[in-house]
Design an enzyme around this catalytic site. Structure first.
Site, PDB file in Angstrom:
ATOM      1  N   TYR A   1       0.812  -1.213   0.000  1.00  0.00           N
ATOM      2  CA  TYR A   1       0.000   0.000   0.000  1.00  0.00           C
ATOM      3  C   TYR A   1       0.850   1.270   0.000  1.00  0.00           C
ATOM      4  O   TYR A   1       0.330   2.358  -0.264  1.00  0.00           O
ATOM      5  CB  TYR A   1      -0.948   0.029   1.209  1.00  0.00           C
ATOM      6  CG  TYR A   1      -1.848  -1.170   1.353  1.00  0.00           C
ATOM      7  CD1 TYR A   1      -2.034  -2.081   0.309  1.00  0.00           C
ATOM      8  CD2 TYR A   1      -2.517  -1.414   2.548  1.00  0.00           C
ATOM      9  CE1 TYR A   1      -2.852  -3.186   0.453  1.00  0.00           C
ATOM     10  CE2 TYR A   1      -3.346  -2.514   2.708  1.00  0.00           C
ATOM     11  CZ  TYR A   1      -3.499  -3.406   1.658  1.00  0.00           C
ATOM     12  OH  TYR A   1      -4.319  -4.496   1.814  1.00  0.00           O
TER      13      TYR A   1
ATOM     14  N   HIS B   1       1.500 -11.712   2.793  1.00  0.00           N
ATOM     15  CA  HIS B   1       0.370 -11.140   2.052  1.00  0.00           C
ATOM     16  C   HIS B   1      -0.281 -12.138   1.088  1.00  0.00           C
ATOM     17  O   HIS B   1      -1.502 -12.191   0.971  1.00  0.00           O
ATOM     18  CB  HIS B   1       0.840  -9.903   1.282  1.00  0.00           C
ATOM     19  CG  HIS B   1      -0.253  -8.926   1.005  1.00  0.00           C
ATOM     20  ND1 HIS B   1      -0.045  -7.588   0.856  1.00  0.00           N
ATOM     21  CD2 HIS B   1      -1.593  -9.083   0.862  1.00  0.00           C
ATOM     22  CE1 HIS B   1      -1.185  -6.960   0.631  1.00  0.00           C
ATOM     23  NE2 HIS B   1      -2.142  -7.859   0.623  1.00  0.00           N
TER      24      HIS B   1
END
Length: 285
Positions: free
Chosen positions: A73, A134
């Site tokens: 992000y 992730h």
């Protein structure tokens, strides 16, 4: 799985928040906020980082304490900045971040260590409450290799808990069998039409908390209409019905909104209970 209800006293009143106890004895709020577009130009995932914390601080003021970010992000520094600007004790927050599994991040153990250290530096909050892989790698052995490096950060106290994201039952099973530290949580897509009930059940059977992302990001208008009808007797919105359904199954949820009204709606889901027939309607969607 043990859970408890607490009341969080806020500047503007109070809000009920449910916590789940993880398999390592630590607790996680059952509802938080995603942040993949926060602190970015035009709220665009690929937008330039603006370091603007206004919208995230709005969520914090409303009672959000679980904040979910990731290296992908690019905004870990924004999350750390918002937490510090809130003047709320660090211990009240539960910060999640994640390491990507692209070659550039995990090719060697040294690279893994470097990027975890960069996460810690960017957030600048002394420690990270939860750190996830992730996405799974193709080989279970490679997942385990990354995992072992994360275990070392738990040993040093820089990370309190570790878990995974988007892992299947088989991938989780391998980690459970071979890892020294058991995953506390698995984060994956779950919404009406894609509940992934089998994966939820597997996680719970192995004392791993299921966490849903994109709880209502991929719903078509027909499903929204059906949920709106279900919501009417409760005087709630279709999105509140989904979140209520999930948290009452002991699933952690991280809805995201830049709008203060919707942020409030997303956290205002603990004051009603869906009838059994409504639960079944949602489960069958």
């Amino acid at each position: 799985m043990y859970c408890l209800i607490v009341i969080m006293e806020l500047r503007k009143g109070c809000v009920f928040m449910k916590y789940l106890k993880m398999n390592n004895g630590l607790s996680i709020p059952i509802l938080g906020t995603g942040t993949n577009t926060f602190g970015k130009e035009n709220n665009n995932f690929n937008g330039k980082i603006t370091y603007d914390t206004k919208e995230l601080r709005s969520a914090i003021d409303l009672g959000y304490r679980l904040i979910d970010t990731a290296i992908y992000y690019r905004n870990e520094v924004v999350i750390g900045k918002a937490v510090k600007e809130s003047n709320i004790d660090r211990n009240e927050f539960f910060i999640t971040s994640k390491i990507p599994t692209d070659k550039a991040y995990i090719e060697t153990d040294d690279k893994i260590r470097y990027h975890v250290e960069q996460s810690l530096k960017a957030l600048d909050l002394e420690y990270i409450d939860l750190y996830l892989i992730h996405f799974p790698l193709e080989e279970n052995e490679e997942n385990l290799r990354v995992w072992k490096v994360l275990e070392s950060f738990v040993d040093s106290g820089h990370i309190k808990s570790i878990g995974v994201s988007n892992f299947s039952k088989d991938q989780l099973s391998y980690l459970i069998e071979h890892a020294r530290i058991k995953p506390v949580l698995n984060q994956f897509q779950s919404y009406p039409g894609k509940h992934q009930q089998s994966l939820i059940d597997y996680c719970k059977a192995n004392d791993i908390i299921p966490e849903a992302y994109q709880s209502f990001a991929k719903l078509d208008d027909d499903v929204k209409d059906k949920l709106t009808e279900i919501a009417k007797p409760y005087q709630k919105t279709w999105s509140q019905v989904i979140l209520n359904y999930q948290v009452n199954q002991d699933i952690v949820v991280i809805p995201k909104s830049h709008n203060k009204k919707h942020q409030f709606e997303n956290i205002d889901v603990f004051d009603f209970e869906l009838r059994k027939e409504d639960v079944e309607k949602i489960k069958q969607m």
